[in-house]
Write an enzyme that holds these catalytic residues in place. Sequence first.
Site, PDB file in Angstrom:
ATOM      1  N   SER A 149     -36.615  21.791  22.207  1.00 28.26           N
ATOM      2  CA  SER A 149     -37.168  22.971  22.859  1.00 28.26           C
ATOM      3  C   SER A 149     -37.405  22.710  24.348  1.00 28.26           C
ATOM      4  CB  SER A 149     -38.447  23.415  22.148  1.00 28.26           C
ATOM      5  OG  SER A 149     -38.864  24.676  22.599  1.00 28.26           O
ATOM      6  N   ASP A 304     -35.679  28.442  28.506  1.00 27.90           N
ATOM      7  CA  ASP A 304     -35.800  27.004  28.267  1.00 27.90           C
ATOM      8  C   ASP A 304     -34.475  26.450  27.718  1.00 27.90           C
ATOM      9  OD1 ASP A 304     -35.992  28.184  25.769  1.00 27.90           O
ATOM     10  OD2 ASP A 304     -37.516  26.807  25.022  1.00 27.90           O
ATOM     11  N   ASP A 306     -33.118  25.518  24.893  1.00 22.65           N
ATOM     12  CA  ASP A 306     -32.456  26.129  23.732  1.00 22.65           C
ATOM     13  C   ASP A 306     -32.541  27.653  23.767  1.00 22.65           C
ATOM     14  OD1 ASP A 306     -35.241  25.924  23.143  1.00 22.65           O
ATOM     15  OD2 ASP A 306     -34.837  26.129  21.008  1.00 22.65           O
ATOM     16  N   ASP A 308     -34.778  29.991  23.617  1.00 26.57           N
ATOM     17  CA  ASP A 308     -35.571  30.839  22.722  1.00 26.57           C
ATOM     18  C   ASP A 308     -36.836  31.349  23.408  1.00 26.57           C
ATOM     19  OD1 ASP A 308     -37.028  28.459  22.706  1.00 26.57           O
ATOM     20  OD2 ASP A 308     -37.194  28.330  20.524  1.00 26.57           O
TER      21      ASP A 308
END
Length: 430
Positions: A149, A304, A306, A308
Amino acid sequence: MNTDEILLKAESYIKEEKNSFFRDQIKELVEKKDFDELNERFYKELDFGTGGLRGEIGGGLNRMNSFTVAKATQGLASYIVKNVDVKNRIAVVAFDSRNFSDNFSEEAALVLAANGIKTYLFTSLRPTPVLSFAVRQLEATAGIMVTASHNPAKYNGYKVFWDDGAQVTSPHDSGIITDVRNVSEAKKISKDEALSKGLLVMIDREVDEPYEKMVVSQTLRPELVREKGRELKIVYTPLHGAGNIPVNNVLKKMGIDVFTVPEQAEPDGDFPTVAFPNPEITEAMKLALKYGKQEKADLIMGTDPDSDRLGIAVPYKTNFKLISGNQLGALLADYIFRTRKELGNLPSNSAFVNTIVTSDLQIKIAEAYGLSTFKVLTGFKFIGQKIKEFEEKKSHTYIFGGEESYGFLVGIAARDKDAVSAATMTAEMA
């Protein structure tokens, strides 16, 4: 642990670890007799928690590496084999821009394939919401997203998803943890053999295209976007992550011009321009803010690694002001509910979901438009769980939900927070 126990574990790891980078790290520590560092890497095994794995990248049992990924994935595979019919044993694996994410994703895919589980593996990096969407699109039992993340560059990890496209919840989470702890050895198969047997299938546009089409289809006022989209100027940063191509693609299809921060456009697991690749943090958005002022932008957006989580900044006096996750969630809730009510497509059983640590202002907004409101435990997987509950009970129609840490989900095509969809809805709102 005493030095003999440490050395025993280290020697065993050296024999088992197939990746020379991680294996050589431990060999060097043993040769140097660096027992403090060896103890840190072997005093325990990296925990497989309710959401999956996360830890520092490096050699050893208490680190993210090929060995720990293989072992964790073997536990997941064992759980699938025990609990899922043969015809439904299908998995999807994706990865973001972090260091070794591509290696770890292939390792996981090959362990799944070795267990007879047909596995789809993306050819290059993708956002977490694309993985969630793919699980549903390909009717898979499970998904793995290799990512840490928005954590610093030294970390990696992976999240496990179930057949509804949401991260695993009870009873699957505890069942998978039990099977991971019982693994003694991971099954192996070569990539060539997995491909030839049809147990490994490489994918890209067959998921990307329907995903992007889905995101664009969520536009509430397409005629407004067609008319005014070209007038909106956006500065965007993917923070060296997976968001660059999908965010630019969907905004381009909507006719909206985007200036992407050049220093942060390319994927890079070292995140050289930021200490924390997190759009919640002003420091991470510094370059985007600079270009926003230079380009006279109407809106600044950041995702960010990834993709999400979405952070934004808006013009304020002579500069730009970062908007908190609670504030953006309130703005999106108001725009989506008000617009759908005006257009007459807000179902009478519409529902809004957020978490117990998220602003009650959003709940008040939803109630003002006549929606049923629900608060769940912290963690987006519980929003996904609530959507599944609505479907099973045929009780409510999920419209929108989110959490204060910049995670939002428009619609139900994906079941995890989706910064790509949130970016397009935010652009439309702007």
